[in-house]
Design a protein around this motif. Sequence first.
Motif, short mmCIF file in Angstrom:
data_model
loop_
_atom_site.label_atom_id
_atom_site.label_comp_id
_atom_site.label_asym_id
_atom_site.label_seq_id
_atom_site.Cartn_x
_atom_site.Cartn_y
_atom_site.Cartn_z
N CYS A 38 14.76 146.60 37.87
CA CYS A 38 14.94 146.92 39.29
C CYS A 38 15.95 145.98 39.93
N MET A 39 15.88 144.70 39.58
CA MET A 39 16.84 143.72 40.12
C MET A 39 18.25 144.00 39.62
N ILE A 40 18.38 144.32 38.35
CA ILE A 40 19.69 144.59 37.77
C ILE A 40 20.34 145.80 38.44
N VAL A 41 19.58 146.87 38.60
CA VAL A 41 20.11 148.07 39.26
C VAL A 41 20.54 147.74 40.69
N ASP A 42 19.73 146.96 41.40
CA ASP A 42 20.07 146.56 42.76
C ASP A 42 21.39 145.78 42.79
N GLN A 43 21.59 144.91 41.82
CA GLN A 43 22.77 144.05 41.81
C GLN A 43 24.03 144.73 41.30
N LEU A 44 23.88 145.76 40.47
CA LEU A 44 25.06 146.39 39.87
C LEU A 44 25.43 147.75 40.47
N THR A 45 24.55 148.31 41.28
CA THR A 45 24.82 149.64 41.82
C THR A 45 24.54 149.65 43.33
N THR A 46 24.75 150.78 43.92
CA THR A 46 24.41 150.95 45.34
C THR A 46 23.11 151.76 45.47
N LYS A 47 22.41 151.93 44.37
CA LYS A 47 21.20 152.75 44.35
C LYS A 47 19.95 151.89 44.39
N GLU A 48 18.87 152.49 44.84
CA GLU A 48 17.55 151.86 44.83
C GLU A 48 16.86 152.22 43.51
N PHE A 49 16.07 151.31 42.99
CA PHE A 49 15.24 151.57 41.82
C PHE A 49 13.88 150.92 42.08
N PRO A 50 13.04 151.60 42.87
CA PRO A 50 11.72 151.05 43.18
C PRO A 50 10.88 150.86 41.92
N ALA A 79 20.23 152.39 31.74
CA ALA A 79 21.70 152.45 31.76
C ALA A 79 22.18 153.88 31.97
N GLU A 80 21.58 154.83 31.28
CA GLU A 80 22.00 156.23 31.43
C GLU A 80 21.72 156.73 32.85
N LYS A 81 20.55 156.43 33.36
CA LYS A 81 20.16 156.91 34.70
C LYS A 81 21.08 156.38 35.79
N PHE A 82 21.58 155.15 35.63
CA PHE A 82 22.38 154.52 36.68
C PHE A 82 23.85 154.33 36.29
N ASP A 83 24.28 155.04 35.26
CA ASP A 83 25.69 155.02 34.83
C ASP A 83 26.17 153.60 34.52
N LEU A 84 25.38 152.90 33.72
CA LEU A 84 25.70 151.54 33.29
C LEU A 84 25.88 151.51 31.78
N GLU A 85 26.51 150.48 31.30
CA GLU A 85 26.58 150.22 29.86
C GLU A 85 25.43 149.30 29.50
N PHE A 86 24.93 149.42 28.28
CA PHE A 86 23.84 148.59 27.78
C PHE A 86 24.21 148.07 26.40
N LYS A 87 24.05 146.77 26.20
CA LYS A 87 24.37 146.20 24.90
C LYS A 87 23.45 145.02 24.60
N PRO A 88 22.65 145.11 23.53
CA PRO A 88 21.86 143.95 23.12
C PRO A 88 22.71 142.96 22.32
N THR A 89 22.40 141.69 22.44
CA THR A 89 23.10 140.65 21.68
C THR A 89 22.19 139.44 21.52
N ASP A 90 22.46 138.66 20.53
CA ASP A 90 21.74 137.39 20.36
C ASP A 90 22.67 136.21 20.62
N ASP A 91 23.84 136.50 21.14
CA ASP A 91 24.86 135.47 21.39
C ASP A 91 24.83 135.06 22.86
N ILE A 92 24.37 133.85 23.13
CA ILE A 92 24.26 133.35 24.50
C ILE A 92 25.61 133.34 25.20
N TYR A 93 26.67 133.03 24.47
CA TYR A 93 27.98 132.95 25.11
C TYR A 93 28.56 134.33 25.41
N GLU A 94 28.21 135.34 24.63
CA GLU A 94 28.58 136.71 24.98
C GLU A 94 27.84 137.14 26.25
#
Length: 189
Positions: A38-50, A79-94
């Motif tokens: 919910c926080m991520i959607v708020d920060q990256l989009t103009t949409k609400e995600f209650p 990501a699909e619902k809010f038109d975002l990209e999603f990528k898992p990683t184990d690299d802190i610097y990425e």
Amino acid sequence: MKHVIQRKYSYIPYPFRPENPEKSGNVRRNGCCLCSACMIVDQLTTKEFPVKDAVKLALDVKANHATGTDVMIFGPAVAEKFDLEFKPTDDIYEAIEAVRDGGRVMLRVSNRHACNKGIFTVSGHYMVMVSATKEEVCILDPNWSVKKYKKWADQGYVKMKDRFLYTTPEILHNEGIQGLPRYYIFRRK
């Protein structure tokens, strides 16, 4: 910047064991991944995600596993619902670079510290990285409280400024669950 605190949502059920509903939880106990999203959607989009909509999405995609949420199922659905990209990683610097480039990172921590008590949790937990440099990361914890972090702040593991937590990339990375991706990058497309 919205800070979604999961303990405010004890009234929202979150059945984390569909095969055994009497052992189901609620967002207060098991909703850190949901509140982080919910926080991520708020920060990256103009949409609400209650939070109630996050619960519905997690249930719809069957991401409610064990005692929480499987981010490898839930993250791509968000990501699909809010038109975002999603990528898992184990690299802190990425992960740091993604945040510096305007993305957000949901991170997974565990209880890797002395006496089986982690700095950020006593079990497994999701939080959001909101800013970062190679020397310091800033986190919003959906289960934040002054009491929770006072000991760790006194020992120098974290700094608190209002509800923001600051720590080093090394400390954060060492608190991650080994063998699983520790960071889940969300970016605008």
